[in-house]
Design a protein around this motif. Structure first.
Motif, PDB file in Angstrom:
ATOM      1  N   VAL A   1      39.813  56.734  63.815  1.00  0.00           N
ATOM      2  CA  VAL A   1      40.381  55.426  64.131  1.00  0.00           C
ATOM      3  C   VAL A   1      41.506  55.074  63.159  1.00  0.00           C
ATOM      4  O   VAL A   1      42.547  54.542  63.561  1.00  0.00           O
ATOM      5  CB  VAL A   1      39.284  54.337  64.110  1.00  0.00           C
ATOM      6  CG1 VAL A   1      39.897  52.943  64.171  1.00  0.00           C
ATOM      7  CG2 VAL A   1      38.322  54.531  65.264  1.00  0.00           C
ATOM      8  N   ILE A   2      41.339  55.390  61.889  1.00  0.00           N
ATOM      9  CA  ILE A   2      42.375  55.080  60.894  1.00  0.00           C
ATOM     10  C   ILE A   2      43.675  55.796  61.224  1.00  0.00           C
ATOM     11  O   ILE A   2      44.761  55.195  61.249  1.00  0.00           O
ATOM     12  CB  ILE A   2      41.891  55.461  59.477  1.00  0.00           C
ATOM     13  CG1 ILE A   2      40.746  54.540  59.036  1.00  0.00           C
ATOM     14  CG2 ILE A   2      43.046  55.380  58.478  1.00  0.00           C
ATOM     15  CD1 ILE A   2      40.074  54.970  57.757  1.00  0.00           C
ATOM     16  N   VAL A   3      43.589  57.095  61.488  1.00  0.00           N
ATOM     17  CA  VAL A   3      44.804  57.857  61.787  1.00  0.00           C
ATOM     18  C   VAL A   3      45.421  57.404  63.114  1.00  0.00           C
ATOM     19  O   VAL A   3      46.645  57.275  63.232  1.00  0.00           O
ATOM     20  CB  VAL A   3      44.494  59.364  61.820  1.00  0.00           C
ATOM     21  CG1 VAL A   3      45.731  60.165  62.209  1.00  0.00           C
ATOM     22  CG2 VAL A   3      43.994  59.836  60.457  1.00  0.00           C
ATOM     23  N   LEU A   4      44.585  57.153  64.101  1.00  0.00           N
ATOM     24  CA  LEU A   4      45.096  56.663  65.376  1.00  0.00           C
ATOM     25  C   LEU A   4      45.746  55.296  65.213  1.00  0.00           C
ATOM     26  O   LEU A   4      46.744  54.987  65.878  1.00  0.00           O
ATOM     27  CB  LEU A   4      43.968  56.601  66.405  1.00  0.00           C
ATOM     28  CG  LEU A   4      43.491  57.958  66.939  1.00  0.00           C
ATOM     29  CD1 LEU A   4      42.200  57.801  67.730  1.00  0.00           C
ATOM     30  CD2 LEU A   4      44.564  58.609  67.802  1.00  0.00           C
ATOM     31  N   ASP A   5      45.212  54.456  64.328  1.00  0.00           N
ATOM     32  CA  ASP A   5      45.819  53.144  64.071  1.00  0.00           C
ATOM     33  C   ASP A   5      47.213  53.287  63.460  1.00  0.00           C
ATOM     34  O   ASP A   5      48.121  52.498  63.754  1.00  0.00           O
ATOM     35  CB  ASP A   5      44.930  52.315  63.142  1.00  0.00           C
ATOM     36  CG  ASP A   5      43.827  51.582  63.892  1.00  0.00           C
ATOM     37  OD1 ASP A   5      43.787  51.658  65.136  1.00  0.00           O
ATOM     38  OD2 ASP A   5      42.988  50.938  63.230  1.00  0.00           O
ATOM     39  N   VAL A   6      47.392  54.273  62.576  1.00  0.00           N
ATOM     40  CA  VAL A   6      48.716  54.511  61.998  1.00  0.00           C
ATOM     41  C   VAL A   6      49.714  54.845  63.109  1.00  0.00           C
ATOM     42  O   VAL A   6      50.816  54.287  63.182  1.00  0.00           O
ATOM     43  CB  VAL A   6      48.665  55.651  60.957  1.00  0.00           C
ATOM     44  CG1 VAL A   6      50.087  55.984  60.476  1.00  0.00           C
ATOM     45  CG2 VAL A   6      47.803  55.262  59.767  1.00  0.00           C
ATOM     46  N   ALA A   7      49.301  55.773  63.993  1.00  0.00           N
ATOM     47  CA  ALA A   7      50.179  56.159  65.101  1.00  0.00           C
ATOM     48  C   ALA A   7      50.421  54.982  66.042  1.00  0.00           C
ATOM     49  O   ALA A   7      51.531  54.801  66.554  1.00  0.00           O
ATOM     50  CB  ALA A   7      49.560  57.327  65.864  1.00  0.00           C
ATOM     51  N   THR A   8      49.390  54.173  66.274  1.00  0.00           N
ATOM     52  CA  THR A   8      49.523  53.027  67.176  1.00  0.00           C
ATOM     53  C   THR A   8      50.473  51.977  66.602  1.00  0.00           C
ATOM     54  O   THR A   8      51.284  51.385  67.328  1.00  0.00           O
ATOM     55  CB  THR A   8      48.143  52.406  67.442  1.00  0.00           C
ATOM     56  OG1 THR A   8      47.298  53.388  68.052  1.00  0.00           O
ATOM     57  CG2 THR A   8      48.244  51.222  68.372  1.00  0.00           C
ATOM     58  N   LEU A   9      50.394  51.715  65.299  1.00  0.00           N
ATOM     59  CA  LEU A   9      51.317  50.769  64.663  1.00  0.00           C
ATOM     60  C   LEU A   9      52.767  51.227  64.816  1.00  0.00           C
ATOM     61  O   LEU A   9      53.659  50.424  65.111  1.00  0.00           O
ATOM     62  CB  LEU A   9      50.963  50.629  63.184  1.00  0.00           C
ATOM     63  CG  LEU A   9      49.784  49.720  62.844  1.00  0.00           C
ATOM     64  CD1 LEU A   9      49.368  49.917  61.383  1.00  0.00           C
ATOM     65  CD2 LEU A   9      50.143  48.247  63.102  1.00  0.00           C
ATOM     66  N   ILE A  10      52.991  52.508  64.620  1.00  0.00           N
ATOM     67  CA  ILE A  10      54.354  53.029  64.744  1.00  0.00           C
ATOM     68  C   ILE A  10      54.833  52.909  66.183  1.00  0.00           C
ATOM     69  O   ILE A  10      55.961  52.454  66.450  1.00  0.00           O
ATOM     70  CB  ILE A  10      54.409  54.494  64.271  1.00  0.00           C
ATOM     71  CG1 ILE A  10      54.133  54.571  62.769  1.00  0.00           C
ATOM     72  CG2 ILE A  10      55.765  55.116  64.587  1.00  0.00           C
ATOM     73  CD1 ILE A  10      54.038  55.990  62.242  1.00  0.00           C
ATOM     74  N   GLU A  11      53.990  53.304  67.124  1.00  0.00           N
ATOM     75  CA  GLU A  11      54.376  53.254  68.534  1.00  0.00           C
ATOM     76  C   GLU A  11      54.589  51.817  69.001  1.00  0.00           C
ATOM     77  O   GLU A  11      55.452  51.548  69.850  1.00  0.00           O
ATOM     78  CB  GLU A  11      53.292  53.923  69.382  1.00  0.00           C
ATOM     79  CG  GLU A  11      53.652  54.081  70.846  1.00  0.00           C
ATOM     80  CD  GLU A  11      54.827  55.015  71.087  1.00  0.00           C
ATOM     81  OE1 GLU A  11      55.500  54.857  72.124  1.00  0.00           O
ATOM     82  OE2 GLU A  11      55.073  55.904  70.232  1.00  0.00           O
ATOM     83  N   ALA A  12      53.825  50.893  68.437  1.00  0.00           N
ATOM     84  CA  ALA A  12      53.951  49.488  68.834  1.00  0.00           C
ATOM     85  C   ALA A  12      55.214  48.850  68.282  1.00  0.00           C
ATOM     86  O   ALA A  12      55.834  48.009  68.946  1.00  0.00           O
ATOM     87  CB  ALA A  12      52.723  48.707  68.365  1.00  0.00           C
ATOM     88  N   LEU A  13      55.604  49.217  67.075  1.00  0.00           N
ATOM     89  CA  LEU A  13      56.723  48.547  66.407  1.00  0.00           C
ATOM     90  C   LEU A  13      58.032  49.323  66.504  1.00  0.00           C
ATOM     91  O   LEU A  13      59.102  48.728  66.663  1.00  0.00           O
ATOM     92  CB  LEU A  13      56.387  48.312  64.929  1.00  0.00           C
ATOM     93  CG  LEU A  13      57.345  47.410  64.143  1.00  0.00           C
ATOM     94  CD1 LEU A  13      57.380  46.007  64.764  1.00  0.00           C
ATOM     95  CD2 LEU A  13      56.901  47.310  62.681  1.00  0.00           C
ATOM     96  N   ALA A  14      57.969  50.664  66.414  1.00  0.00           N
ATOM     97  CA  ALA A  14      59.194  51.467  66.369  1.00  0.00           C
ATOM     98  C   ALA A  14      59.054  52.723  67.225  1.00  0.00           C
ATOM     99  O   ALA A  14      59.005  53.835  66.700  1.00  0.00           O
ATOM    100  CB  ALA A  14      59.522  51.831  64.923  1.00  0.00           C
ATOM    101  N   PRO A  15      58.981  52.579  68.544  1.00  0.00           N
ATOM    102  CA  PRO A  15      58.764  53.758  69.404  1.00  0.00           C
ATOM    103  C   PRO A  15      59.877  54.792  69.334  1.00  0.00           C
ATOM    104  O   PRO A  15      59.614  55.994  69.450  1.00  0.00           O
ATOM    105  CB  PRO A  15      58.649  53.144  70.811  1.00  0.00           C
ATOM    106  CG  PRO A  15      59.342  51.822  70.713  1.00  0.00           C
ATOM    107  CD  PRO A  15      59.086  51.333  69.318  1.00  0.00           C
ATOM    108  N   SER A  16      61.102  54.368  69.141  1.00  0.00           N
ATOM    109  CA  SER A  16      62.204  55.333  69.064  1.00  0.00           C
ATOM    110  C   SER A  16      62.177  56.123  67.758  1.00  0.00           C
ATOM    111  O   SER A  16      62.619  57.278  67.705  1.00  0.00           O
ATOM    112  CB  SER A  16      63.552  54.615  69.196  1.00  0.00           C
ATOM    113  OG  SER A  16      63.643  53.957  70.437  1.00  0.00           O
ATOM    114  N   TRP A  17      61.673  55.487  66.703  1.00  0.00           N
ATOM    115  CA  TRP A  17      61.593  56.142  65.389  1.00  0.00           C
ATOM    116  C   TRP A  17      60.377  57.045  65.279  1.00  0.00           C
ATOM    117  O   TRP A  17      60.347  57.949  64.447  1.00  0.00           O
ATOM    118  CB  TRP A  17      61.535  55.069  64.306  1.00  0.00           C
ATOM    119  CG  TRP A  17      61.525  55.588  62.893  1.00  0.00           C
ATOM    120  CD1 TRP A  17      62.597  55.819  62.088  1.00  0.00           C
ATOM    121  CD2 TRP A  17      60.368  55.950  62.126  1.00  0.00           C
ATOM    122  NE1 TRP A  17      62.200  56.293  60.867  1.00  0.00           N
ATOM    123  CE2 TRP A  17      60.828  56.386  60.854  1.00  0.00           C
ATOM    124  CE3 TRP A  17      58.999  55.950  62.386  1.00  0.00           C
ATOM    125  CZ2 TRP A  17      59.956  56.818  59.858  1.00  0.00           C
ATOM    126  CZ3 TRP A  17      58.136  56.384  61.389  1.00  0.00           C
ATOM    127  CH2 TRP A  17      58.608  56.812  60.147  1.00  0.00           C
TER     128      TRP A  17
END
Length: 311
Positions: free
Chosen positions: A197-213
């Motif tokens: 869940v922790i690692v998936l949350d990191v990926a989810t935060l990035i995808e939610a805020l900066a999908p192009s990055w």
């Protein structure tokens, strides 16, 4: 004469069925355990989990540690016992002479089975142990992201995501094929479900805020992790109603604080906070509630953290 023939045929059927179970379990599991494995595990898991819920934690862990090994050893004992019974029914026939060869091969197959389970468990815990050096609960996802942004690069994050994508795939396959692994207790304080869940949350935060990055493996990790949690939960007969908002493990961290920490660490904001929150929940509700439901079913203790952790 007729009785001897019928007995020999019955013995041959028993030996064939046993070897079919061995082959399907050890050599070609195909992501689904045999009925024998599922049935034996259920026999041990249900009463042990029920009993463990009524005893102190100091007794609970050793009690639950027995579940997986007892199930695996019982399956091995059934294979050997039924095979021996089958050859006994073939007494007086040429097939009886194959008993010792069959027994030796079966012992070798059981040894391979046990070594495979031990290796799969070691691979599961190794990556979790590495993560446990820097995080301990889902609120640490932002801290982990900030560390990578400040001291590493997007490539380092991509390497992390690639490793955990492979880990999710391995855990999904091994734990569905050999459900006794699901009941093996965590080796450290950070359990494997919370780590996921922790690692998936990191990926989810990035995808939610900066999908192009987002690093190249971000979407692959999210897809693989969500599928892994869904299939493992289904294997444990866990079903949940539709959940619009997932805050499991993140009750003490406001989403605006998460965005502020990520942006201060260097993550470029491509979405406004409300849109980012919607995307974050759309993704997180696919894996976090299922992971926490499995944690609850497996009686993983959660250490109470102070409210200011991660703030």
């Amino acid at each position: 004469m007729v009785t001897a023939v019928v007995g020999a045929l019955a013995g041959a059927v028993l030996v064939t069925v046993v070897w079919l179970s061995v082959v399907l379990t050890v050599f070609t599991p195909r992501g689904r355990p045999t009925r024998l494995v599922r049935g034996v595990l259920r026999i041990f898991a249900s009463p042990l989990l029920a009993a463990a819920g009524r005893v102190p934690p100091a007794v609970r862990e050793p009690l639950l540690d027995l579940c997986g090994p007892l199930a695996v050893l019982t399956v091995a004992g059934i294979w050997l016992g039924v095979s021996s019974a089958g050859f006994a029914l073939m007494d007086g026939t040429p097939l009886r002479e194959a008993e010792w060869a069959s027994r030796l091969l079966m012992v070798a197959a059981i040894t391979t089975y046990l070594l495979g389970l031990a290796a799969a468990y070691s691979r599961r815990e190794r990556l979790v142990a590495r993560l446990a050096g820097s995080v301990c609960n889902p609120r640490d996802a932002e801290t982990l992201l900030a560390v990578y942004l400040k001291t590493g690069s997007r490539d380092h994050l991509d390497t992390l995501f690639a490793e955990w994508t492979g880990w999710m795939t391995e855990v999904e396959h091994s734990h569905l094929a050999h459900p006794a692994l699901t009941f093996r207790r965590p080796a450290g304080d950070l359990d494997w479900l919370k780590a996921a869940v922790i690692v998936l949350d990191v990926a989810t935060l990035i995808e939610a805020l900066a999908p192009s990055w987002a690093p190249a493996h971000t979407k692959a990790l999210l897809m693989t992790g969500t599928r892994c949690m869904r299939r493992l939960a289904a294997g444990m007969c866990i079903t949940l109603p539709p959940i619009p908002v997932s805050l499991q493990g993140r009750e003490e961290r406001d989403f605006s604080d998460s965005l502020l920490l990520a942006c201060e660490a260097g993550l470029p904001a491509e979405r406004d906070p409300q849109e980012a929150w919607t995307v974050f929940q759309d993704l997180r509700t696919g894996y976090a509630p299922l992971a926490y439901a499995m944690e609850t079913r497996l009686l993983y203790d959660r250490v109470d953290e102070p409210d200011d952790v991660g703030d």
